[in-house]
Scaffold this motif. Structure first.
Motif, PDB file in Angstrom:
ATOM      1  N   THR A   1       0.942  -0.789   0.527  1.00  0.00           N
ATOM      2  CA  THR A   1      -0.303   0.360  -0.016  1.00  0.00           C
ATOM      3  C   THR A   1       1.024   1.297  -0.519  1.00  0.00           C
ATOM      4  O   THR A   1       0.949   1.942  -0.677  1.00  0.00           O
TER       5      THR A   1
ATOM      6  N   ARG B   1       0.857   4.064  -3.000  1.00  0.00           N
ATOM      7  CA  ARG B   1       0.693   5.686  -3.075  1.00  0.00           C
ATOM      8  C   ARG B   1       1.698   6.138  -2.848  1.00  0.00           C
ATOM      9  O   ARG B   1       1.634   7.605  -3.632  1.00  0.00           O
TER      10      ARG B   1
ATOM     11  N   ASN C   1       1.242   9.034  -5.545  1.00  0.00           N
ATOM     12  CA  ASN C   1       1.583  10.594  -5.992  1.00  0.00           C
ATOM     13  C   ASN C   1       2.680  10.913  -6.215  1.00  0.00           C
ATOM     14  O   ASN C   1       3.207  11.960  -6.395  1.00  0.00           O
TER      15      ASN C   1
ATOM     16  N   SER D   1       4.226  11.899   1.528  1.00  0.00           N
ATOM     17  CA  SER D   1       2.680  11.907   0.622  1.00  0.00           C
ATOM     18  C   SER D   1       2.219  10.405   0.335  1.00  0.00           C
ATOM     19  O   SER D   1       0.986   9.429   0.733  1.00  0.00           O
TER      20      SER D   1
ATOM     21  N   GLY E   1      -0.562   9.787   1.989  1.00  0.00           N
ATOM     22  CA  GLY E   1      -1.632  10.061   1.021  1.00  0.00           C
ATOM     23  C   GLY E   1      -2.471  11.400   0.727  1.00  0.00           C
ATOM     24  O   GLY E   1      -1.037  12.224   0.287  1.00  0.00           O
TER      25      GLY E   1
END
Length: 90
Positions: A32, A36, A40, A70, A74
């Protein structure tokens, strides 16, 4: 086999199961985080190019700290980075 060795085997099996579950959860968390960071980073590139075309002097650079921020936070982290950049410009 006496009772003590049977208990030790059961404790070992339980510890092994807990270890496998913990590794699976950490792998999912890491996947995850990496997803992200990539998404990003693409967003930062798109926003930077948009700001450049529009004539705004706001641009967030790529480095370990911006991508980690980031990645962990997120989309709110992305907004935070650009908010910091705008405040620095003022």
């Amino acid at each position: 086999m006496d009772i003590n060795s049977g208990v030790l085997i059961m404790i070992g099996m339980c510890a092994l199961v807990l270890f496998i579950i913990a590794c699976k959860q950490k792998a999912a968390w890491l996947l995850t985080l990496i997803t992200r960071i990539v998404v990003n980073a693409i967003c930062i590139a798109l926003i930077n190019s948009f700001c450049k075309k529009a004539g705004y002097p706001y641009a967030v650079g790529y480095n370990f700290y911006t991508l980690l921020t980031s990645g962990i936070l997120g989309f709110p982290g992305l907004i935070l980075l650009y908010g910091i950049e705008i405040v620095n410009f003022l």
